[in-house]
Design a protein around this motif. Sequence first.
Motif, PDB file in Angstrom:
ATOM      1  N   THR A  41       9.418  22.913  52.167  1.00  0.00           N
ATOM      2  CA  THR A  41      10.433  23.135  52.857  1.00  0.00           C
ATOM      3  C   THR A  41      10.585  25.086  53.679  1.00  0.00           C
ATOM      4  OG1 THR A  41      11.466  22.352  51.147  1.00  0.00           O
ATOM      5  CG2 THR A  41      13.888  23.761  52.193  1.00  0.00           C
ATOM      6  N   PHE A  42       9.821  25.997  52.996  1.00  0.00           N
ATOM      7  CA  PHE A  42      10.068  27.286  52.825  1.00  0.00           C
ATOM      8  C   PHE A  42       8.747  27.699  54.681  1.00  0.00           C
ATOM      9  CE2 PHE A  42      11.896  28.475  49.470  1.00  0.00           C
ATOM     10  CZ  PHE A  42      12.631  29.718  49.267  1.00  0.00           C
ATOM     11  N   ARG A  43       8.217  26.670  54.734  1.00  0.00           N
ATOM     12  CA  ARG A  43       7.278  26.531  55.611  1.00  0.00           C
ATOM     13  C   ARG A  43       7.608  25.749  56.976  1.00  0.00           C
ATOM     14  NH1 ARG A  43       3.052  25.144  52.010  1.00  0.00           N
ATOM     15  NH2 ARG A  43       2.234  26.979  51.429  1.00  0.00           N
ATOM     16  N   LYS A  44       8.349  25.371  56.758  1.00  0.00           N
ATOM     17  CA  LYS A  44       9.273  24.035  57.691  1.00  0.00           C
ATOM     18  C   LYS A  44      10.128  24.891  58.144  1.00  0.00           C
ATOM     19  CE  LYS A  44      11.550  20.139  58.312  1.00  0.00           C
ATOM     20  NZ  LYS A  44      12.659  18.364  57.999  1.00  0.00           N
ATOM     21  N   TYR A  45      11.188  26.033  57.376  1.00  0.00           N
ATOM     22  CA  TYR A  45      11.974  26.897  57.865  1.00  0.00           C
ATOM     23  C   TYR A  45      11.569  28.075  58.284  1.00  0.00           C
ATOM     24  CZ  TYR A  45      14.878  22.625  56.984  1.00  0.00           C
ATOM     25  OH  TYR A  45      15.169  20.886  56.807  1.00  0.00           O
ATOM     26  N   TYR A  53      12.873  35.813  44.834  1.00  0.00           N
ATOM     27  CA  TYR A  53      12.360  36.862  46.511  1.00  0.00           C
ATOM     28  C   TYR A  53      13.645  35.999  46.590  1.00  0.00           C
ATOM     29  CZ  TYR A  53       7.737  36.788  46.422  1.00  0.00           C
ATOM     30  OH  TYR A  53       6.710  37.362  45.371  1.00  0.00           O
ATOM     31  N   GLY A  54      14.797  36.520  46.373  1.00  0.00           N
ATOM     32  CA  GLY A  54      16.538  36.937  46.474  1.00  0.00           C
ATOM     33  C   GLY A  54      16.977  35.487  46.402  1.00  0.00           C
ATOM     34  N   ASN A  55      16.513  34.271  46.610  1.00  0.00           N
ATOM     35  CA  ASN A  55      17.116  32.993  46.513  1.00  0.00           C
ATOM     36  C   ASN A  55      17.415  32.450  45.475  1.00  0.00           C
ATOM     37  OD1 ASN A  55      16.846  32.980  49.915  1.00  0.00           O
ATOM     38  ND2 ASN A  55      15.500  33.253  49.343  1.00  0.00           N
ATOM     39  N   ALA A  56      18.671  31.902  44.899  1.00  0.00           N
ATOM     40  CA  ALA A  56      19.100  30.615  43.781  1.00  0.00           C
ATOM     41  C   ALA A  56      18.088  29.353  44.674  1.00  0.00           C
ATOM     42  CB  ALA A  56      19.887  31.043  43.722  1.00  0.00           C
ATOM     43  N   ILE A  57      17.125  28.588  43.634  1.00  0.00           N
ATOM     44  CA  ILE A  57      17.103  27.645  44.022  1.00  0.00           C
ATOM     45  C   ILE A  57      17.067  26.623  43.349  1.00  0.00           C
ATOM     46  CG2 ILE A  57      14.962  25.873  44.848  1.00  0.00           C
ATOM     47  CD1 ILE A  57      13.667  28.622  44.749  1.00  0.00           C
ATOM     48  N   HIS A  58      18.394  25.401  43.685  1.00  0.00           N
ATOM     49  CA  HIS A  58      19.016  24.459  43.009  1.00  0.00           C
ATOM     50  C   HIS A  58      18.029  23.283  43.011  1.00  0.00           C
ATOM     51  CE1 HIS A  58      22.065  27.326  40.931  1.00  0.00           C
ATOM     52  NE2 HIS A  58      21.681  27.482  42.279  1.00  0.00           N
ATOM     53  N   LEU A  59      17.968  22.181  42.334  1.00  0.00           N
ATOM     54  CA  LEU A  59      17.712  20.943  42.086  1.00  0.00           C
ATOM     55  C   LEU A  59      18.184  20.607  42.222  1.00  0.00           C
ATOM     56  CD1 LEU A  59      14.003  21.848  40.657  1.00  0.00           C
ATOM     57  CD2 LEU A  59      14.484  22.202  43.079  1.00  0.00           C
ATOM     58  N   ALA A  68      25.815  32.640  50.063  1.00  0.00           N
ATOM     59  CA  ALA A  68      25.704  32.537  48.288  1.00  0.00           C
ATOM     60  C   ALA A  68      24.269  32.033  48.327  1.00  0.00           C
ATOM     61  CB  ALA A  68      26.078  32.066  47.365  1.00  0.00           C
ATOM     62  N   ASN A  69      23.174  33.027  49.039  1.00  0.00           N
ATOM     63  CA  ASN A  69      21.626  32.504  49.325  1.00  0.00           C
ATOM     64  C   ASN A  69      21.198  31.284  48.347  1.00  0.00           C
ATOM     65  OD1 ASN A  69      21.113  34.642  51.355  1.00  0.00           O
ATOM     66  ND2 ASN A  69      21.101  36.992  49.473  1.00  0.00           N
ATOM     67  N   GLU A  70      22.274  30.496  48.304  1.00  0.00           N
ATOM     68  CA  GLU A  70      21.616  28.864  47.716  1.00  0.00           C
ATOM     69  C   GLU A  70      20.300  28.197  48.034  1.00  0.00           C
ATOM     70  OE1 GLU A  70      25.297  29.453  44.363  1.00  0.00           O
ATOM     71  OE2 GLU A  70      25.064  28.400  45.436  1.00  0.00           O
ATOM     72  N   ILE A  71      19.421  27.846  47.609  1.00  0.00           N
ATOM     73  CA  ILE A  71      18.918  26.318  48.568  1.00  0.00           C
ATOM     74  C   ILE A  71      19.502  25.551  47.566  1.00  0.00           C
ATOM     75  CG2 ILE A  71      16.741  25.506  49.070  1.00  0.00           C
ATOM     76  CD1 ILE A  71      15.638  29.021  49.345  1.00  0.00           C
ATOM     77  N   LEU A  72      19.275  23.902  48.215  1.00  0.00           N
ATOM     78  CA  LEU A  72      19.642  23.038  47.373  1.00  0.00           C
ATOM     79  C   LEU A  72      18.743  22.096  47.807  1.00  0.00           C
ATOM     80  CD1 LEU A  72      20.781  21.811  44.603  1.00  0.00           C
ATOM     81  CD2 LEU A  72      22.599  21.147  46.617  1.00  0.00           C
ATOM     82  N   MET A  75      18.209  15.989  52.207  1.00  0.00           N
ATOM     83  CA  MET A  75      17.811  17.058  53.182  1.00  0.00           C
ATOM     84  C   MET A  75      18.696  18.118  52.594  1.00  0.00           C
ATOM     85  SD  MET A  75      18.935  17.702  56.680  1.00  0.00           S
ATOM     86  CE  MET A  75      18.327  18.424  58.183  1.00  0.00           C
ATOM     87  N   VAL A  76      17.754  19.436  52.682  1.00  0.00           N
ATOM     88  CA  VAL A  76      17.830  20.851  52.288  1.00  0.00           C
ATOM     89  C   VAL A  76      19.124  21.467  53.089  1.00  0.00           C
ATOM     90  CG1 VAL A  76      16.520  21.464  53.723  1.00  0.00           C
ATOM     91  CG2 VAL A  76      16.533  22.504  51.180  1.00  0.00           C
ATOM     92  N   GLN A  77      19.632  22.137  51.341  1.00  0.00           N
ATOM     93  CA  GLN A  77      20.731  22.179  52.409  1.00  0.00           C
ATOM     94  C   GLN A  77      20.821  24.226  51.614  1.00  0.00           C
ATOM     95  OE1 GLN A  77      24.176  20.074  50.467  1.00  0.00           O
ATOM     96  NE2 GLN A  77      23.857  18.572  50.186  1.00  0.00           N
ATOM     97  N   PHE A  78      21.257  25.327  52.810  1.00  0.00           N
ATOM     98  CA  PHE A  78      21.297  25.848  52.543  1.00  0.00           C
ATOM     99  C   PHE A  78      22.283  26.613  52.608  1.00  0.00           C
ATOM    100  CE2 PHE A  78      17.392  25.075  54.921  1.00  0.00           C
ATOM    101  CZ  PHE A  78      16.375  26.021  54.307  1.00  0.00           C
ATOM    102  N   ASN A  79      22.746  28.137  51.511  1.00  0.00           N
ATOM    103  CA  ASN A  79      24.657  28.678  51.515  1.00  0.00           C
ATOM    104  C   ASN A  79      23.930  29.836  52.047  1.00  0.00           C
ATOM    105  OD1 ASN A  79      26.714  29.518  50.944  1.00  0.00           O
ATOM    106  ND2 ASN A  79      26.621  28.516  48.957  1.00  0.00           N
ATOM    107  N   THR A  80      24.081  30.158  53.226  1.00  0.00           N
ATOM    108  CA  THR A  80      23.035  32.119  53.200  1.00  0.00           C
ATOM    109  C   THR A  80      24.093  32.693  53.050  1.00  0.00           C
ATOM    110  OG1 THR A  80      24.722  31.671  55.109  1.00  0.00           O
ATOM    111  CG2 THR A  80      21.833  30.538  55.605  1.00  0.00           C
TER     112      THR A  80
END
Length: 791
Positions: A191-195, A68-74, A8-12, A1-6
């Motif tokens: 993920t971006f559309r869902k949230y 766009y300002g978000n660090a995306i980690h996979l 640090a603006n990170e999306i896992l 499940m996607v995890q957000f770190n607001t």
Amino acid sequence: MVQFNTRANEILLKLVYYGPGLSGKTTNLQALHAMCHEGSRGELFSVNTQEDRTLFFDLLPINLGYIYGNAIHLQIYTVPGQVQYDASRRVVLGGADGVVFVADSSEAKMQENVDSLSNLYHNLNANRLNIKQIPFVIQYNKRDLGDAMPVGVMNRRLNFRSVPFFESIAPKGIGVLDTFLSITKDTVGTTFRKYHLDKKIKDFDEMLNLIETNIRSSMREIAPAEEPATDPQAEATVLRHSNVSVANLTPGKVADAQDLLEDALKSNMETARLYSELKQVKDTLEKKNEEVNQLYAQLERANQDNLKTRRYLEGLIQSVGEAIISFSHDGRILTWNTAAEQIFGYARSEIVGHSVQQLMPPHRSGELEQVIAQVSKGQIVRDVPTSRLRKDKTEFPVTVTYAPIRGGDERVLAFSALTRDIGSQRELERKVEHLESGASLSRIMPPLFNELANRLSPLLLQKGMLLEEATDPHQAIRIGKLLQAVDSAQNLLRPLLMVVTPSSPVFEKAQLNKLVQEAAKRVEGEAAASGVAMDFTYDPNLPEIGLDTDQVREGLVNLFRSSVYAASHSPVKRVRVGTRTTGSAVQIVSQDTGMAIPEPEKGRVFELANVSDAGTLGLCVAASVVNAHGGKISVRSQEGVGNAFLLEFPMIDGATASGNPPVLEGKKVLVVDDESFLLECLVDAMSAWGCNVTPCSLAAEAIQKLQVDNYDFIISDIRMPGLSGIQLYAWIQAHLPGMAKRILYTTGDTFDPETREFLDRSQLPNLGKPFDLKKLKQALGELIASTGQAG
């Protein structure tokens, strides 16, 4: 499940590669790991069986950078494909954001593909995920097998959602990147559309394309000869499973096998995640350590630069020409530079720590308190005129600039005093005033001497004519006595006139030793009166050379007078003179025991502008004579020894001079001069020699005469109203070139730059005013001989 770190603006995001056993899921991760650059990938983490097959999962962290300002980690996982590991697959699928189904293209494996896809459906449901909604991509791997099924057939059997599919040969990296790009873009987009994150992005499709660009820029293609490492220990962290089962548990304890498996999986996944983060922290710390080392190196360089700057400033303060002194509030001297030592006479060790009042005269004792009161307020007091005391207690004038020395908190800690000794400056100002007055005189004197020469020339000519015409010896004696005043005036002005209005030398064979003896005889009375001993050494083999005897004699007289004058002011009063022959020149050396000439003055000692007394004027006369003969003059000086002047005359044979007097009778002469009395005297003198003389007072009048009549030669002044003698010569060159070399110029203005340049350029004979009958006749003889008119 996607995890957000607001914060640090990170999306896992979590991606899972699913499929039957040995279909190539781990090989896909190994290929991705090989393609990724070091900065964007983590370490490949595997939990394998003893046979190096995936037991629980593989984990590959990948950083997509900032979008766009978000660090995306996979976090990319694989699942064990073997049937007995179904529980592991279900646990690994938990929280998945996207799934890649890796199918084996072999026809013999089709049923295993179908069974695995069905197993995926059930395990997704167990994790409350819908296979019809989750981002999903199919990869048909092993397309290089001989029994590989057609893609269309496989699509009909497996691609029930009509999702994107890709053909792949994972060991060679073919299709691996395209599969990864597709599932990544689909997962991020979903993920971006869902949230509702897509609402904040103006061009959402452009963002997805940017993801693809970032991934491709951080990947590299695997060359055909290059394949991902098959040894899991080569580039992966591997945990081995030792086939421990529920049967190995301690007897008497009840444990649910499913719970144990899930706990083990979760524990291993957490361990893998923590290990990955630890690895990232380690890499970050290593980078930080490198940055610290770089900062330390920069700091070291800055310290070195600061040290160099400090030494430079210290050197600057020590080398500056003004005294720089710092002192405390109670007046104690703190610093003392080299200039202060030179100006005041105190060494640094003698004065530092003593009161600055020690440098002030008693009548200026109250000055320091007033200055400290002003400078303590932060003011700079500039150029205070005052005086100070040297070590020997002599008082001298100075100007002082006071300034505050501040600390880090802007408090005034001490004071600086920049002290300038203006005694030498005042002396320099007096010299400048003297030079300016001399410059004014230099502008006035040439015209004045020109006029004086014009007045003296008629007197000398008349004197000669009277003596030639006097038949009664008693009358001649009386006339001679009467004209002694004229001679005395001429002798008084002769040295200066020889420099200001020099004549062209009239060469005749002469013995230099004889001229030295004649000059010495004229100076010996002055030397004796001054107590100066003169010694002469003559070279008996000195040859006769061409010289203007009158000029050389006068030049030597002035040189000897200069040497006697210098020696008379020294303890050892002696002048030594010698002659010698060297190569193509005849030399005269005059050595005196006077004060040595300073080095900067040597180059100017023979210039008229540097004349300060009779001695230096004599050097100018000697230099003028030597230069007129084409020779050289130089000086060597040594403190305590004196000065040695060397005169060199070239060996000219004097053949241009005729032993017989010039034949002037019957010559037609044009005489041009604006001084009427001088013009009349010239006409009288030349008429007495039998010449046919035509007088002209202006150059324009002379041109008119030349246009209608012919003349044997021309005698002309240079400075005249209207057309000058220079302009007359230009007209003659243009209209009567045959007369251009038959001109004798008489002038008292050779000090003028234009006149000097004209005479040097034209090489015409010239007779400096004032002149007498003898000089005039000699100059005319030279002119007649040079133009072939003799006889």
